[in-house]
Scaffold this motif. Structure first.
Motif, PDB file in Angstrom:
ATOM      1  N   THR A   2       5.635  -0.319   6.891  1.00 12.95           N
ATOM      2  CA  THR A   2       5.736  -1.646   7.590  1.00 12.95           C
ATOM      3  C   THR A   2       6.680  -2.546   6.986  1.00 12.95           C
ATOM      4  O   THR A   2       7.336  -3.167   7.466  1.00 12.95           O
ATOM      5  CB  THR A   2       4.276  -2.368   7.508  1.00 12.95           C
ATOM      6  OG1 THR A   2       3.281  -1.277   7.934  1.00 12.95           O
ATOM      7  CG2 THR A   2       3.991  -3.553   8.474  1.00 12.95           C
ATOM      8  N   GLU A  23      -7.602   2.604   1.406  1.00 17.94           N
ATOM      9  CA  GLU A  23      -8.435   1.613   2.310  1.00 17.94           C
ATOM     10  C   GLU A  23      -8.233   0.276   1.767  1.00 17.94           C
ATOM     11  O   GLU A  23      -8.473   0.223   0.448  1.00 17.94           O
ATOM     12  CB  GLU A  23      -9.881   1.954   2.498  1.00 17.94           C
ATOM     13  CG  GLU A  23     -10.682   1.330   3.531  1.00 17.94           C
ATOM     14  CD  GLU A  23     -11.066  -0.283   3.275  1.00 17.94           C
ATOM     15  OE1 GLU A  23     -11.096  -1.092   4.082  1.00 17.94           O
ATOM     16  OE2 GLU A  23     -11.285  -0.593   2.000  1.00 17.94           O
ATOM     17  N   ASN A  43       0.728  -1.180  -0.045  1.00 16.55           N
ATOM     18  CA  ASN A  43      -0.079  -0.086  -0.084  1.00 16.55           C
ATOM     19  C   ASN A  43       0.961   1.485   0.041  1.00 16.55           C
ATOM     20  O   ASN A  43       1.441   1.581   0.974  1.00 16.55           O
ATOM     21  CB  ASN A  43      -0.714  -0.087   1.367  1.00 16.55           C
ATOM     22  CG  ASN A  43      -2.104   1.034   1.202  1.00 16.55           C
ATOM     23  OD1 ASN A  43      -1.901   2.074   0.376  1.00 16.55           O
ATOM     24  ND2 ASN A  43      -3.149   0.876   2.073  1.00 16.55           N
ATOM     25  N   VAL A  79      -2.028  -7.129   2.624  1.00 15.08           N
ATOM     26  CA  VAL A  79      -1.998  -5.766   2.267  1.00 15.08           C
ATOM     27  C   VAL A  79      -1.122  -5.080   3.520  1.00 15.08           C
ATOM     28  O   VAL A  79      -1.516  -5.429   4.557  1.00 15.08           O
ATOM     29  CB  VAL A  79      -3.162  -5.022   2.281  1.00 15.08           C
ATOM     30  CG1 VAL A  79      -3.053  -3.728   1.657  1.00 15.08           C
ATOM     31  CG2 VAL A  79      -4.358  -5.838   1.164  1.00 15.08           C
ATOM     32  N   GLU A 138      -0.571   6.256   0.218  1.00 13.28           N
ATOM     33  CA  GLU A 138      -0.166   7.575   1.215  1.00 13.28           C
ATOM     34  C   GLU A 138      -1.196   8.643   0.840  1.00 13.28           C
ATOM     35  O   GLU A 138      -0.692   9.754   0.364  1.00 13.28           O
ATOM     36  CB  GLU A 138       1.261   7.911   0.797  1.00 13.28           C
ATOM     37  CG  GLU A 138       1.624   8.825   1.964  1.00 13.28           C
ATOM     38  CD  GLU A 138       2.894   8.915   2.308  1.00 13.28           C
ATOM     39  OE1 GLU A 138       3.351   8.085   3.426  1.00 13.28           O
ATOM     40  OE2 GLU A 138       3.940   9.188   1.585  1.00 13.28           O
TER      41      GLU A 138
HETATM   42  C1  LIG Z   1     -10.000   5.779   4.348  1.00 14.20           C
HETATM   43  C2  LIG Z   1      -8.641   5.038   4.563  1.00 14.20           C
HETATM   44  C3  LIG Z   1      -7.785   5.269   3.959  1.00 14.20           C
HETATM   45  C4  LIG Z   1      -6.494   4.708   4.030  1.00 14.20           C
HETATM   46  N1  LIG Z   1      -5.410   5.146   3.433  1.00 14.20           N
HETATM   47  C5  LIG Z   1      -4.225   4.256   3.716  1.00 14.20           C
HETATM   48  C6  LIG Z   1      -3.089   4.491   2.716  1.00 14.20           C
HETATM   49  O1  LIG Z   1      -2.970   5.641   2.083  1.00 14.20           O
HETATM   50  N2  LIG Z   1      -1.973   3.977   2.909  1.00 14.20           N
HETATM   51  C7  LIG Z   1      -1.842   2.933   3.835  1.00 14.20           C
HETATM   52  O2  LIG Z   1      -0.687   2.269   4.000  1.00 14.20           O
HETATM   53  N3  LIG Z   1      -3.055   2.345   4.685  1.00 14.20           N
HETATM   54  C8  LIG Z   1      -4.034   3.108   4.294  1.00 14.20           C
HETATM   55  N4  LIG Z   1      -5.170   2.591   5.056  1.00 14.20           N
HETATM   56  C9  LIG Z   1      -5.207   1.627   5.937  1.00 14.20           C
HETATM   57  C10 LIG Z   1      -5.322   0.230   5.068  1.00 14.20           C
HETATM   58  O3  LIG Z   1      -6.802   0.166   5.210  1.00 14.20           O
HETATM   59  C11 LIG Z   1      -4.675  -0.959   5.773  1.00 14.20           C
HETATM   60  O4  LIG Z   1      -5.076  -1.144   7.111  1.00 14.20           O
HETATM   61  C12 LIG Z   1      -3.230  -0.950   5.754  1.00 14.20           C
HETATM   62  O5  LIG Z   1      -2.697  -0.968   4.286  1.00 14.20           O
HETATM   63  C13 LIG Z   1      -2.760  -2.205   6.270  1.00 14.20           C
HETATM   64  O6  LIG Z   1      -1.131  -2.180   6.283  1.00 14.20           O
HETATM   65  P1  LIG Z   1      -0.360  -2.027   7.541  1.00 14.20           P
HETATM   66  O7  LIG Z   1      -1.028  -3.100   8.395  1.00 14.20           O
HETATM   67  O8  LIG Z   1       0.896  -2.471   7.045  1.00 14.20           O
HETATM   68  O9  LIG Z   1      -0.349  -0.940   8.202  1.00 14.20           O
HETATM   69  C14 LIG Z   1      -6.429   3.566   4.896  1.00 14.20           C
HETATM   70  C15 LIG Z   1      -7.645   3.042   5.746  1.00 14.20           C
HETATM   71  C16 LIG Z   1      -8.792   3.917   5.503  1.00 14.20           C
HETATM   72  C17 LIG Z   1      -9.889   3.355   6.553  1.00 14.20           C
END
Ligand SMILES: Cc1cc2nc3c(=O)[nH]c(=O)nc-3n(C[C@H](O)[C@H](O)[C@H](O)COP(=O)(O)O)c2cc1C
Ligand code: SF4
Ligand code: FES
Lengths: 428, 164
Positions: free
Chosen positions: A218, A179, A87, A213, A90
């Motif tokens: 991370t 997300e 992901n 994901v 950002e």
């Molecule tokens: C509205 C929304 C936007 C998100 N935007 C991002 C993002 O830009 N980058 C990101 O890594 N996770 C984002 N997340 C969190 C991801 O859903 C997810 O939890 C994450 O990618 C998991 O990776 P991690 O466990 O390594 O943090 C967002 C979540 C929500 C609800």
């Protein structure tokens, strides 16, 4: 707490400001791909997952979910293909940390992804890059090409039986695609609307196959954990929030930028005052977002709080993506609140009614207040609409919008009161 | 427009991804980079090469901010007005463009050169206010910067290939 981090050397940002460090050659000279070698030849899948679990690494994308635990949910015995999705969307306003990891250490992300792939027996991965990061998209594509050319991607990686294909994918401008389930929809060539859960992506993600994901930051931690061990990682940070964290500091500060520190090693105040140099000349701080625009604000009297997952959760806000945005007195409180809601109203994906209808409604009311045309009824309406959204949305976007607006109204009641016209008494 | 070249690029994109649908958004970027927007001719090509209906393509594309169905200026300014850039004068930049170009956000100047839109955070809070011109970021922007960019664009010597 006094700030004594003189001996601390950045880990993830070790190459910050050195574009020449991004080549594969420079990466190898820094010991790059040694962790992958170890993961391929000295560790089993379970060893890798155990080591990441023991490190206590938690997701840096916002939710803080334990990374090793997430990996352990993937049914490895399944014959279906398994995918890793990086992901790199950002989109959280104020966040620009993953940008610098990729800009100065793209192979760190590729290596972390390969180790995750090795742990869950995945042969294919996707890096989802936000469209706004076109420059970093090019850097990543080049790094992936280098990795293929030198045998770090493709068949028989480093002479082992492990194979892996990696794709770099450019998003097209939609915050919600950060997300994870919306991101998967987007990767499947659809509108980026979140999916209902369960099933979770680890069980049924991309093309309904098991999918991990993870955020860029991370995964960038993973090579260090595998190479130096979980105990090395735990020398930084707290028991529940181990490791270092990159804070993107912006807004009203003299020295904005990315700063990496051990989790919990400094307070929000220290970060803003000592590290970022205080507010812009002639201004006074009024509040700060501690973890991106989705994190309820804290006023300066609340800033003696260590920056880690659990301390911020206790203060009813969150570490989120680690984006700290400082607000000053140069603009009305309601203007900040309006601009925040404008973002959520614009980015609502429209899938559920409270968020689709509620966020533009909040925006209209706040614009009315900003123009000085608000009434007491509008203030009550703001309360009612936010309550109508809280806890009623499919994904956290709508809920965050309402929670952050409530934090503005709770912390600056007089700023809102001041804007409404005195109730006119009907004269006959 | 060189349709053969665009077709080849879409075919290359298709070959890079495991499924045609996963290639869709990447193929639409190729169309955008060719015409500046999603020209119907480009959509038709994507539909042919990927085997996805034009209706479905339009429906998916309409979700994404980067995909527009009407022409943009040759130089399209995306102005971040999110909080950090707002504190650093982003709305002055919006007002300046309106004055200087004589158009509203979303409109195109008569010579077809310029258009602009208000945008969300582009990940440059360390050097605000920040904008994108087409896909290139420009940071620490002032109204003077905008004038300079516009003048250079008119003369045709605006280099949009600069990377960080
Ligand atoms: C509205 C929304 C936007 C998100 N935007 C991002 C993002 O830009 N980058 C990101 O890594 N996770 C984002 N997340 C969190 C991801 O859903 C997810 O939890 C994450 O990618 C998991 O990776 P991690 O466990 O390594 O943090 C967002 C979540 C929500 C609800
Ligand atoms: S809360 Fe908003 S962004 Fe999330 S699914 Fe519902 S409408 Fe979409
Ligand atoms: S607020 Fe403008 S780039 Fe982030």
């Amino acid at each position: 707490m006094t700030l004594d981090l003189k001996d601390f050397q950045p880990v993830l940002l070790r190459n910050q400001g050195k574009p020449e460090a991004r080549s594969l050659q420079a990466y190898l000279e820094q010991g790059g791909y040694q962790a992958l070698r170890k993961a391929l030849f000295e560790m089993s899948e379970d060893d890798i997952i155990q080591e990441v679990m023991a490190s206590g690494l938690r997701g840096r994308g916002g939710a803080g979910f334990p990374t090793g635990l997430k990996w352990s949910f993937v049914p490895r015995e399944s014959v279906r293909p398994k995918y890793i999705v990086v992901n790199f969307d950002e989109g959280e306003p104020g966040t620009f940390k993953d940008r610098d990891i990729v800009r100065f250490d793209p192979h760190l992300v590729i290596e972390g992804t390969l180790i995750a792939a090795r742990a869950v027996l995945s042969e294919e991965s996707f890096i989802y890059v936000r469209a706004e990061y076109y420059a970093e998209y090019q850097i990543l594509k080049k790094a992936v090409e280098e990795a293929y050319a030198q045998g770090y991607l493709g068949k028989n990686i480093l002479g082992s039986h492990f194979r892996h294909e990696m794709h770099v994918f450019l998003g097209a401008g939609a915050y919600i695609c950060g997300e994870e389930t919306a991101l998967l929809e987007s990767l499947e060539g659809k509108q980026g609307q979140p999916r209902l859960r369960p099933p979770y992506p680890a069980v049924a993600g991309l093309y309904s196959c098991p999918t991990i994901v993870n955020n860029v930051e991370t995964l960038a931690n993973v090579p260090f954990i595998i190479q130096h061990g979980s105990q090395w990682f735990r020398q930084y940070g707290t028991e529940q929030s181990p490791g270092t964290k990159i804070f993107s500091v912006s807004g009203s500060v003299k020295r904005p930028g990315n700063y990496e520190f051990p989790m919990g090693s400094l307070t929000l105040r220290q970060l803003l005052e000592e590290v970022a140099g205080g507010p812009l000349e002639g201004r006074k701080w009024i509040a700060a977002f501690p973890g991106g625009l989705s994190a309820p604000i804290l006023t300066p009297d609340e800033w003696d709080i260590p920056l880690d997952f659990e301390s911020l959760a206790q203060a009813k806000t969150m570490l989120g993506s680690g984006a700290v945005i400082a607000l000053d007195d140069s603009m009305p409180v309601v203007t900040y609140a309006r601009r925040m809601i404008q973002f959520f109203a614009h980015e609502s994906c429209g899938k559920c009614t409270p968020c689709r209808e509620g966020t533009p409604w909040l925006l209209q009311i706040l614009q009315k207040l900003e123009r000085g045309e608000g009434t007491r009824h509008d203030l009550e309406l703001l309360q009612r609409v936010t309550h109508g959204i809280r806890g009623q949305t499919l994904c956290p976007l709508g809920d965050s919008a309402a929670a952050v607006l409530q934090s503005f109204m709770n912390k600056f009641p007089e700023a809102f009161e001041r804007l409404v016209q005195p109730t006119t008494v009907a004269t006959s | 427009m060189d349709l053969k070249d665009l077709r080849q690029r879409i075919e290359r994109v298709k070959a890079m991804f495991p499924k045609a649908h996963t290639a869709l958004i990447q193929a639409l970027h190729e169309v955008r980079w060719t015409y500046g927007y999603l020209h119907p001719e480009g959509i038709r090509l994507v539909s042919e090469v990927l085997g996805i209906g034009e209706g479905e393509i339009r429906d998916v594309a309409s979700f994404y901010q980067y995909f527009k169905f009407t022409p943009l200026g040759k130089y399209h300014f995306r102005i971040c007005t999110n909080i950090t850039c707002m504190i650093h004068g982003a709305y002055d930049l919006m007002a300046h463009l309106k004055n200087r170009l004589g158009i509203e956000p979303g409109q195109v100047t008569e010579d077809g050169l310029f258009s602009y839109e208000e945008f969300e955070c582009i990940g440059c809070g360390d050097r605000p206010p920040a904008i994108l011109i087409n896909d290139t970021r420009v940071e620490g922007v002032t109204t003077d910067t905008l004038d300079d960019l516009i003048e250079r664009a008119k003369k045709g010597d605006l280099d949009l290939s600069t990377n960080p």
